[in-house]
Design an enzyme around this catalytic site. Structure first.
Site, PDB file in Angstrom:
ATOM      1  N   ASN A  14      75.673  30.668  -2.487  1.00 48.75           N
ATOM      2  CA  ASN A  14      75.601  32.042  -1.989  1.00 48.75           C
ATOM      3  C   ASN A  14      76.055  32.983  -3.099  1.00 48.75           C
ATOM      4  O   ASN A  14      77.244  33.087  -3.371  1.00 48.75           O
ATOM      5  CB  ASN A  14      76.520  32.156  -0.747  1.00 48.75           C
ATOM      6  CG  ASN A  14      76.637  33.580  -0.241  1.00 48.75           C
ATOM      7  OD1 ASN A  14      75.885  34.466  -0.647  1.00 48.75           O
ATOM      8  ND2 ASN A  14      77.601  33.810   0.657  1.00 48.75           N
ATOM      9  N   LYS A  16      76.014  36.144  -3.177  1.00 50.08           N
ATOM     10  CA  LYS A  16      76.521  37.431  -2.688  1.00 50.08           C
ATOM     11  C   LYS A  16      75.860  38.566  -3.491  1.00 50.08           C
ATOM     12  O   LYS A  16      74.698  38.447  -3.852  1.00 50.08           O
ATOM     13  CB  LYS A  16      78.049  37.448  -2.734  1.00 50.08           C
ATOM     14  CG  LYS A  16      78.625  36.212  -2.025  1.00 50.08           C
ATOM     15  CD  LYS A  16      80.086  36.256  -1.780  1.00 50.08           C
ATOM     16  CE  LYS A  16      80.505  34.977  -1.067  1.00 50.08           C
ATOM     17  NZ  LYS A  16      81.897  34.956  -0.697  1.00 50.08           N
ATOM     18  N   HIS A 106      77.577  35.398   8.068  1.00 49.11           N
ATOM     19  CA  HIS A 106      78.619  35.148   7.063  1.00 49.11           C
ATOM     20  C   HIS A 106      79.830  36.020   7.389  1.00 49.11           C
ATOM     21  O   HIS A 106      79.676  37.145   7.879  1.00 49.11           O
ATOM     22  CB  HIS A 106      78.080  35.467   5.662  1.00 49.11           C
ATOM     23  CG  HIS A 106      79.031  35.067   4.580  1.00 49.11           C
ATOM     24  ND1 HIS A 106      80.105  35.840   4.220  1.00 49.11           N
ATOM     25  CD2 HIS A 106      79.092  33.945   3.820  1.00 49.11           C
ATOM     26  CE1 HIS A 106      80.784  35.210   3.264  1.00 49.11           C
ATOM     27  NE2 HIS A 106      80.192  34.060   3.008  1.00 49.11           N
ATOM     28  N   GLU A 108      81.639  37.835   5.695  1.00 47.22           N
ATOM     29  CA  GLU A 108      81.623  39.184   5.101  1.00 47.22           C
ATOM     30  C   GLU A 108      80.722  40.121   5.900  1.00 47.22           C
ATOM     31  O   GLU A 108      80.981  41.330   5.960  1.00 47.22           O
ATOM     32  CB  GLU A 108      81.198  39.092   3.619  1.00 47.22           C
ATOM     33  CG  GLU A 108      82.341  38.553   2.770  1.00 47.22           C
ATOM     34  CD  GLU A 108      81.910  37.724   1.565  1.00 47.22           C
ATOM     35  OE1 GLU A 108      80.764  37.858   1.113  1.00 47.22           O
ATOM     36  OE2 GLU A 108      82.745  36.920   1.097  1.00 47.22           O
ATOM     37  N   GLU A 176      83.039  27.868   7.628  1.00 50.26           N
ATOM     38  CA  GLU A 176      83.738  28.527   6.524  1.00 50.26           C
ATOM     39  C   GLU A 176      84.992  29.219   7.059  1.00 50.26           C
ATOM     40  O   GLU A 176      84.912  30.349   7.567  1.00 50.26           O
ATOM     41  CB  GLU A 176      82.836  29.582   5.884  1.00 50.26           C
ATOM     42  CG  GLU A 176      81.587  29.025   5.261  1.00 50.26           C
ATOM     43  CD  GLU A 176      81.047  29.974   4.195  1.00 50.26           C
ATOM     44  OE1 GLU A 176      80.960  29.554   3.046  1.00 50.26           O
ATOM     45  OE2 GLU A 176      80.748  31.133   4.525  1.00 50.26           O
ATOM     46  N   GLY A 182      86.894  32.564  -1.065  1.00 47.81           N
ATOM     47  CA  GLY A 182      87.287  33.341  -2.244  1.00 47.81           C
ATOM     48  C   GLY A 182      88.779  33.331  -2.532  1.00 47.81           C
ATOM     49  O   GLY A 182      89.239  34.096  -3.375  1.00 47.81           O
ATOM     50  N   SER A 222      86.027  28.189  -1.115  1.00 44.06           N
ATOM     51  CA  SER A 222      86.682  27.704  -2.343  1.00 44.06           C
ATOM     52  C   SER A 222      86.268  26.283  -2.718  1.00 44.06           C
ATOM     53  O   SER A 222      87.087  25.502  -3.205  1.00 44.06           O
ATOM     54  CB  SER A 222      88.204  27.834  -2.219  1.00 44.06           C
ATOM     55  OG  SER A 222      88.568  29.200  -2.100  1.00 44.06           O
TER      56      SER A 222
HETATM   57  P1  PGA Z   1      83.757  30.916  -2.051  1.00 42.17           P
HETATM   58  O1  PGA Z   1      82.778  31.609  -0.988  1.00 42.17           O
HETATM   59  O2  PGA Z   1      83.120  29.608  -2.452  1.00 42.17           O
HETATM   60  O3  PGA Z   1      83.809  31.882  -3.193  1.00 42.17           O
HETATM   61  O4  PGA Z   1      85.075  30.715  -1.389  1.00 42.17           O
HETATM   62  C1  PGA Z   1      82.131  30.862   0.001  1.00 42.17           C
HETATM   63  C2  PGA Z   1      81.249  31.762   0.815  1.00 42.17           C
HETATM   64  O5  PGA Z   1      81.577  32.936   1.035  1.00 42.17           O
HETATM   65  O6  PGA Z   1      80.172  31.331   1.286  1.00 42.17           O
END
Ligand code: PGA
Length: 264
Positions: A14, A16, A106, A108, A176, A182, A222
């Site tokens: 992803n 983003k 997601h 976000e 997730e 993140g 992560s």
């Molecule tokens: P990350 O994000 O691997 O940077 O923790 C995962 C995601 O948001 O799908």
């Protein structure tokens, strides 16, 4: 090739809001080459990228022209099929770019754009009626974890997301934990397995044992080259949704090649 339960692992990147269309072309080309050089078996571990909307046409053209064995998809979808929805992108438009997948719900989108469970469900329906495979993202915050335990919120989100789905459907679920996204603080393989197992039994209850057995459940939050192997050893974890590490070619290629890591 599949895992013991017949599910082909999926490693999804992803991106983003990163990489413009020219950077996307260069990245996808290098990713495919480096995996081919390393003799990666794309039938054994599927690889997909999720670039911004503005990159999708370039990625489509490159993948089709060079016959690259990579899948790709969009990061979001409108719940509507067409009309006066400024700034939205419909399933038909995404499907026209030959995307196989679309990320839905997601964290976000849920937190920064106030996406509700009802909207997530409507987007899942929009994906399915446009022949896209929804990757339904669910996960709890650290407050949820403290208040309700590890799987209550992800399970409730999955139930809500599948409200309109009654028949066998080609879907993927991504667990997730919001606290792991993140943060550099991934869940443990054990924690991921515990929730993935609950999500699979929820799928069995809602859509039947056959769909539950076929549906891939990814872990995200992560994920790095140095922790992927632990997740992939778990029986109910069938892949990863990778954010930050998917923008680093060497790191992402190494995650894809988790089977070559020591001890797997
Ligand atoms: P990350 O994000 O691997 O940077 O923790 C995962 C995601 O948001 O799908």
């Amino acid at each position: 090739m599949t895992d013991g339960a017949g599910r082909t692992p999926l490693i999804a990147g992803n991106w983003k809001m990163n990489l413009d269309h020219l950077q996307a072309i260069a990245f996808v080309q290098k990713l495919a080459w480096s995996l081919k050089d390393a003799r990666h078996d794309f039938a054994a571990v599927e690889v997909a990228v999720f670039p911004p909307f503005t990159d999708l046409r370039s990625v489509q053209t490159l993948i089709a022209a060079d016959k690259l064995p990579l899948e790709y998809g969009a990061q979001d979808i409108s719940e509507h099929d067409s009309g006066a929805y400024t700034g939205e992108v419909s399933g038909a438009l995404i499907s026209a770019l030959e995307c196989r997948y679309v990320l839905i719900g997601h964290s976000e989108r849920r937190t920064l754009h106030a996406e509700t469970d009802e909207q997530v469900a409507a987007k899942v329906d929009a994906a399915l009626r446009n022949d896209l495979v929804p990757i339904i993202c669910v996960g709890e915050t650290s407050e949820d974890l403290e208040k309700h335990g590890p799987s209550a919120v992800p399970v409730a989100q999955l139930r809500a997301a599948l409200a309109g789905v009654t028949t066998a459907a080609d879907i993927v679920v991504a667990y997730e934990p919001v606290w792991a996204i993140g943060s550099g603080q991934a869940a443990t393989p054990d924690q991921a397995e515990q929730v993935a197992a609950q999500l699979r039994s929820t799928l069995a209850e809602l859509l039947g044992a056959d769909v539950a057995g076929k549906t891939r459940i990814l872990y995200g939050g992560s994920v790095k080259a140095n922790n992927i192997a632990g997740f992939m050893r778990e029986p109910n974890v069938d892949g990863a949704l990778v954010g930050g590490a998917s923008l680093d070619l060497t790191e992402f290629a190494s995650i894809v090649r988790f089977r070559n890591h020591v001890g797997v």
